[in-house]
Design a protein around this motif. Structure first.
Motif, PDB file in Angstrom:
ATOM      1  N   MET A   1      31.887   1.586 -22.561  1.00  0.00           N
ATOM      2  CA  MET A   1      31.724   2.986 -23.088  1.00  0.00           C
ATOM      3  C   MET A   1      30.094   2.686 -23.234  1.00  0.00           C
ATOM      4  N   VAL A   2      29.451   3.810 -22.858  1.00  0.00           N
ATOM      5  CA  VAL A   2      28.010   3.878 -22.566  1.00  0.00           C
ATOM      6  C   VAL A   2      27.146   3.708 -23.847  1.00  0.00           C
ATOM      7  N   PHE A   3      27.583   4.165 -25.106  1.00  0.00           N
ATOM      8  CA  PHE A   3      26.849   4.094 -26.357  1.00  0.00           C
ATOM      9  C   PHE A   3      27.601   3.130 -27.124  1.00  0.00           C
ATOM     10  N   SER A   4      27.888   1.877 -27.055  1.00  0.00           N
ATOM     11  CA  SER A   4      28.572   1.154 -27.605  1.00  0.00           C
ATOM     12  C   SER A   4      27.944   0.393 -28.892  1.00  0.00           C
ATOM     13  N   SER A   5      26.538   0.317 -28.658  1.00  0.00           N
ATOM     14  CA  SER A   5      26.017  -0.303 -29.788  1.00  0.00           C
ATOM     15  C   SER A   5      25.430   0.655 -30.814  1.00  0.00           C
ATOM     16  N   SER A   6      25.354   2.025 -30.452  1.00  0.00           N
ATOM     17  CA  SER A   6      24.960   2.844 -31.466  1.00  0.00           C
ATOM     18  C   SER A   6      26.008   3.522 -32.238  1.00  0.00           C
ATOM     19  N   THR A   7      27.290   3.253 -31.557  1.00  0.00           N
ATOM     20  CA  THR A   7      28.421   3.873 -32.441  1.00  0.00           C
ATOM     21  C   THR A   7      28.899   3.442 -33.730  1.00  0.00           C
ATOM     22  N   GLN A   8      28.002   2.378 -34.246  1.00  0.00           N
ATOM     23  CA  GLN A   8      27.881   1.825 -35.658  1.00  0.00           C
ATOM     24  C   GLN A   8      27.275   2.979 -36.560  1.00  0.00           C
ATOM     25  N   GLU A   9      26.270   3.563 -36.016  1.00  0.00           N
ATOM     26  CA  GLU A   9      25.586   4.639 -36.845  1.00  0.00           C
ATOM     27  C   GLU A   9      26.297   6.185 -36.651  1.00  0.00           C
ATOM     28  N   ILE A  10      26.836   6.500 -35.263  1.00  0.00           N
ATOM     29  CA  ILE A  10      27.226   7.671 -34.955  1.00  0.00           C
ATOM     30  C   ILE A  10      28.079   7.388 -33.758  1.00  0.00           C
ATOM     31  N   GLY A  11      29.145   8.393 -33.740  1.00  0.00           N
ATOM     32  CA  GLY A  11      30.173   8.183 -32.599  1.00  0.00           C
ATOM     33  C   GLY A  11      29.956   8.646 -31.428  1.00  0.00           C
ATOM     34  N   CYS A  12      30.431   7.735 -30.510  1.00  0.00           N
ATOM     35  CA  CYS A  12      30.028   8.110 -29.026  1.00  0.00           C
ATOM     36  C   CYS A  12      30.115   9.981 -28.729  1.00  0.00           C
ATOM     37  N   ALA A  13      31.057  10.320 -29.011  1.00  0.00           N
ATOM     38  CA  ALA A  13      31.338  11.843 -28.814  1.00  0.00           C
ATOM     39  C   ALA A  13      30.139  12.478 -29.472  1.00  0.00           C
ATOM     40  N   LYS A  14      29.477  12.114 -30.650  1.00  0.00           N
ATOM     41  CA  LYS A  14      28.411  12.990 -31.133  1.00  0.00           C
ATOM     42  C   LYS A  14      27.082  12.638 -30.322  1.00  0.00           C
ATOM     43  N   VAL A  15      26.858  11.241 -29.796  1.00  0.00           N
ATOM     44  CA  VAL A  15      25.761  11.085 -29.037  1.00  0.00           C
ATOM     45  C   VAL A  15      25.924  11.809 -27.610  1.00  0.00           C
ATOM     46  N   ALA A  16      27.138  12.081 -27.384  1.00  0.00           N
ATOM     47  CA  ALA A  16      27.443  12.774 -25.814  1.00  0.00           C
ATOM     48  C   ALA A  16      26.947  14.162 -26.112  1.00  0.00           C
ATOM     49  N   VAL A  17      27.200  14.734 -27.603  1.00  0.00           N
ATOM     50  CA  VAL A  17      26.955  15.792 -27.748  1.00  0.00           C
ATOM     51  C   VAL A  17      25.313  16.391 -27.995  1.00  0.00           C
ATOM     52  N   ALA A  18      24.681  15.270 -28.498  1.00  0.00           N
ATOM     53  CA  ALA A  18      23.296  15.376 -28.965  1.00  0.00           C
ATOM     54  C   ALA A  18      22.621  15.202 -27.446  1.00  0.00           C
ATOM     55  N   LEU A  19      22.974  14.484 -26.479  1.00  0.00           N
ATOM     56  CA  LEU A  19      22.353  14.484 -25.183  1.00  0.00           C
ATOM     57  C   LEU A  19      22.557  15.693 -24.532  1.00  0.00           C
TER      58      LEU A  19
ATOM     59  N   ALA B   1      19.088  -0.801 -27.649  1.00  0.00           N
ATOM     60  CA  ALA B   1      20.105  -1.437 -26.942  1.00  0.00           C
ATOM     61  C   ALA B   1      20.712  -0.452 -25.946  1.00  0.00           C
ATOM     62  N   ASP B   2      20.864   0.822 -26.188  1.00  0.00           N
ATOM     63  CA  ASP B   2      21.363   1.700 -25.429  1.00  0.00           C
ATOM     64  C   ASP B   2      20.772   2.489 -24.297  1.00  0.00           C
ATOM     65  N   THR B   3      19.231   1.889 -23.843  1.00  0.00           N
ATOM     66  CA  THR B   3      18.448   2.554 -23.236  1.00  0.00           C
ATOM     67  C   THR B   3      19.040   2.717 -21.963  1.00  0.00           C
ATOM     68  N   TYR B   4      19.443   1.786 -21.157  1.00  0.00           N
ATOM     69  CA  TYR B   4      20.048   1.709 -19.873  1.00  0.00           C
ATOM     70  C   TYR B   4      21.145   2.753 -19.686  1.00  0.00           C
ATOM     71  N   GLN B   5      22.046   2.610 -20.812  1.00  0.00           N
ATOM     72  CA  GLN B   5      23.388   3.511 -20.530  1.00  0.00           C
ATOM     73  C   GLN B   5      22.942   4.802 -20.780  1.00  0.00           C
ATOM     74  N   VAL B   6      21.886   5.300 -21.520  1.00  0.00           N
ATOM     75  CA  VAL B   6      21.598   6.629 -21.656  1.00  0.00           C
ATOM     76  C   VAL B   6      20.850   7.152 -20.407  1.00  0.00           C
ATOM     77  N   ALA B   7      20.071   6.374 -19.721  1.00  0.00           N
ATOM     78  CA  ALA B   7      19.419   6.452 -18.344  1.00  0.00           C
ATOM     79  C   ALA B   7      20.245   6.815 -17.456  1.00  0.00           C
ATOM     80  N   GLN B   8      21.221   5.985 -17.507  1.00  0.00           N
ATOM     81  CA  GLN B   8      22.477   6.124 -16.440  1.00  0.00           C
ATOM     82  C   GLN B   8      22.962   7.455 -16.634  1.00  0.00           C
ATOM     83  N   THR B   9      23.482   7.989 -17.918  1.00  0.00           N
ATOM     84  CA  THR B   9      24.171   9.094 -18.150  1.00  0.00           C
ATOM     85  C   THR B   9      23.195  10.311 -17.612  1.00  0.00           C
ATOM     86  N   ILE B  10      21.763  10.065 -17.684  1.00  0.00           N
ATOM     87  CA  ILE B  10      20.775  11.098 -17.426  1.00  0.00           C
ATOM     88  C   ILE B  10      21.019  11.228 -15.798  1.00  0.00           C
ATOM     89  N   ASP B  11      21.051  10.149 -15.150  1.00  0.00           N
ATOM     90  CA  ASP B  11      21.146  10.025 -13.745  1.00  0.00           C
ATOM     91  C   ASP B  11      22.449  10.680 -13.603  1.00  0.00           C
TER      92      ASP B  11
END
Length: 477
Positions: free
Chosen positions: A1-19, A47-57
């Motif tokens: 899962m791309v946002f694995s480390s940030s899921t402690q504060e906000i769920g993966c689905a919410k991060v996807a919506v935010a992006l 910690a999620d920098t690379y995964q977020v950039a990968q999603t933008i790509d």
């Protein structure tokens, strides 16, 4: 899962919506690049920098997810912002900016990427850093509109940037550079209807997250040319490998439809009748048990007697894989079976014998394995290569053992075993003199090793005196 480390504060689905909101058409029209960067940093951890950039790509490669130029400009800026502490050519996604600088890309995006590529002073002399501060106050839509009115002369020099990226790419393996994403863009993208388009994009991102790292690499299905036909130097043919069960015959029971066929079958099982190879059912059952547990002396005697009536060893179903277990549980039965195999005649018997001897050499050194080899040498004449290889393996095993108690025990057993072979003239001491002497010197503190060393010295001196006697006799003549 791309946002694995940030899921402690906000769920993966919410991060996807935010992006999907940040890169949405409405958000990029109303907010400056500075505000967009701050919003992304609020939702994404380091910690999620690379995964977020990968999603933008991933989004940039699908036209229906970022359909407008200012959305693409926003995505490029965020990809730059995520790794802004380093020059752009060090960015893991520098290839995205190289693609955007291509002549076929829109003029506004080419100018925008040229400014990002020249922000660091080591990549250009233009005051791109001060220009970037001015751009941060503007919205992506305004920037794209301003750049569209400019000509190609507004594109800053990116020669240094492109050369640096090419140098970085040279260090990558060719096969790795040939890998392509397992997610293929739809050649006929669908138009997403506002205002819920960002929700559809978020769902697409969330579904694609587990597959972003998946690639199709040529190394996984590369075509390999078959090797050339073996050419023997001496002109001899290769050894034909015959399977152990080389006899294939149709077996048909004529009494299968008779009235008393079941009674005959029961009687045959009780009396232990033999098949065409002379192997009885009782012997097969005994061998199956011998591979798994230790048999009694009476059972071992039965195996020895039953083997006398065996006509073809293929009916025993005794293969190389059974040898280690049989040697460990029942070394006496192992000797009897090996003798039957070694002295049997028939097509492929020589190859079969070599396979069993090779397996015996590779068996773990133990009292039972040495007992089997010792008894075999007393019964039949074994190849010298096999004897030498087995002794060498035993010596190497003793030298490699770390437990001193276990090591000393095996050294004593091996020395007694070697003395038996020497006294029975099974092995020629001169062939292994150097290796065995080194072994005895290494374990000279063990009594049996010292005795073996003295035995070899006495034989060596005896052979030397005999040779000198013959030489003097020939001189007199």
């Amino acid at each position: 899962m791309v946002f694995s480390s940030s899921t402690q504060e906000i769920g993966c689905a919410k991060v996807a919506v935010a992006l999907s909101r940040i890169l949405g058409d409405e958000f990029s029209c109303e907010n400056s690049l500075d505000n967009i960067s701050a919003t992304l940093n609020h939702y994404v951890s380091d910690a999620d920098t690379y995964q977020v950039a990968q999603t933008i790509d991933f989004m940039l490669r699908h036209p229906d997810m970022l359909p407008t130029k200012h959305q693409k400009a926003t995505a490029l800026f965020l990809m730059y912002e995520l790794f802004k502490s380093e020059p752009l050519y060090f960015n893991p996604f520098a290839h995205v900016f190289v693609e955007m600088l291509d002549n076929q890309s829109p003029m506004s995006l080419r100018i925008f990427c040229s400014h990002l590529a020249n922000v660091h002073g080591d990549l250009g002399d233009s005051p791109a850093s001060s220009v970037l501060h001015e751009m941060l106050r503007k919205t992506p839509k305004i920037l794209v509109h301003e750049f569209e009115s400019l000509s190609s002369q507004a594109i800053l020099d990116t020669t240094s940037f492109l050369s640096a990226v090419a140098a970085e790419m040279e260090s990558m393996p060719s096969v790795e550079k040939a890998a392509v994403s397992a997610i293929i863009a739809n050649p006929m993208p669908q138009t997403l209807n506002p205002p819920n388009s960002y929700i559809q994009i978020a769902k697409t991102i969330e579904a694609a997250l587990p597959c972003l790292d998946a690639t199709l690499n040529p190394a996984s299905f590369i075509f390999r040319i078959p090797p050339p036909v073996f050419q023997s130097d001496d002109g001899s043919d290769l050894i034909w490998m015959n399977p152990l069960d080389s006899e294939h015959k149709f077996q048909f029971d004529d009494t299968v439809f008779s009235e008393n066929s079941s009674n005959k079958a029961d009687q045959a099982a009780d009396t232990g009748s033999s098949d065409a190879t002379g192997v009885s059912t009782h012997l097969k059952n005994l061998l199956e048990s011998a591979y798994k547990t230790t048999l009694s002396n009476d059972q071992l005697a039965e195996i020895k007697n039953e083997l006398k009536s065996v006509k073809n060893t293929s009916g025993l179903r005794f293969c190389v894989g059974h040898l280690a277990a049989l040697t460990e549980h029942n070394p006496t039965a192992a000797v009897d079976l090996l003798l039957k195999v070694l002295v049997s005649s028939g097509e492929g018997s020589e190859h079969q014998m070599l396979e069993f001897l090779k397996a015996l050499v590779n068996i773990e050194m133990s009292v039972h394995s040495m007992e089997v080899v010792n008894r075999l040498t007393n019964e039949v004449e074994l190849p010298n290569e096999f004897i030498h290889m087995y002794i060498s393996n035993c010596i190497q095993t003793c030298e490699a053992i770390q437990d001193k108690f276990h090591q000393n025990r095996l050294v004593r057993l091996l020395c007694v075993f070697l003395q038996s072979l020497i006294r029975n003239k099974v092995v020629n001491v001169s062939d292994l003199m150097v290796e065995m002497q080194a072994f005895c010197i290494e374990f000279s503190g063990i009594r049996e090793a010292a005795a073996l060393f003295r035995l070899m010295k006495s034989l060596d001196s005896g052979s030397g005196s005999d040779a000198s006697t013959k030489q003097s006799a020939n001189g007199k003549n």
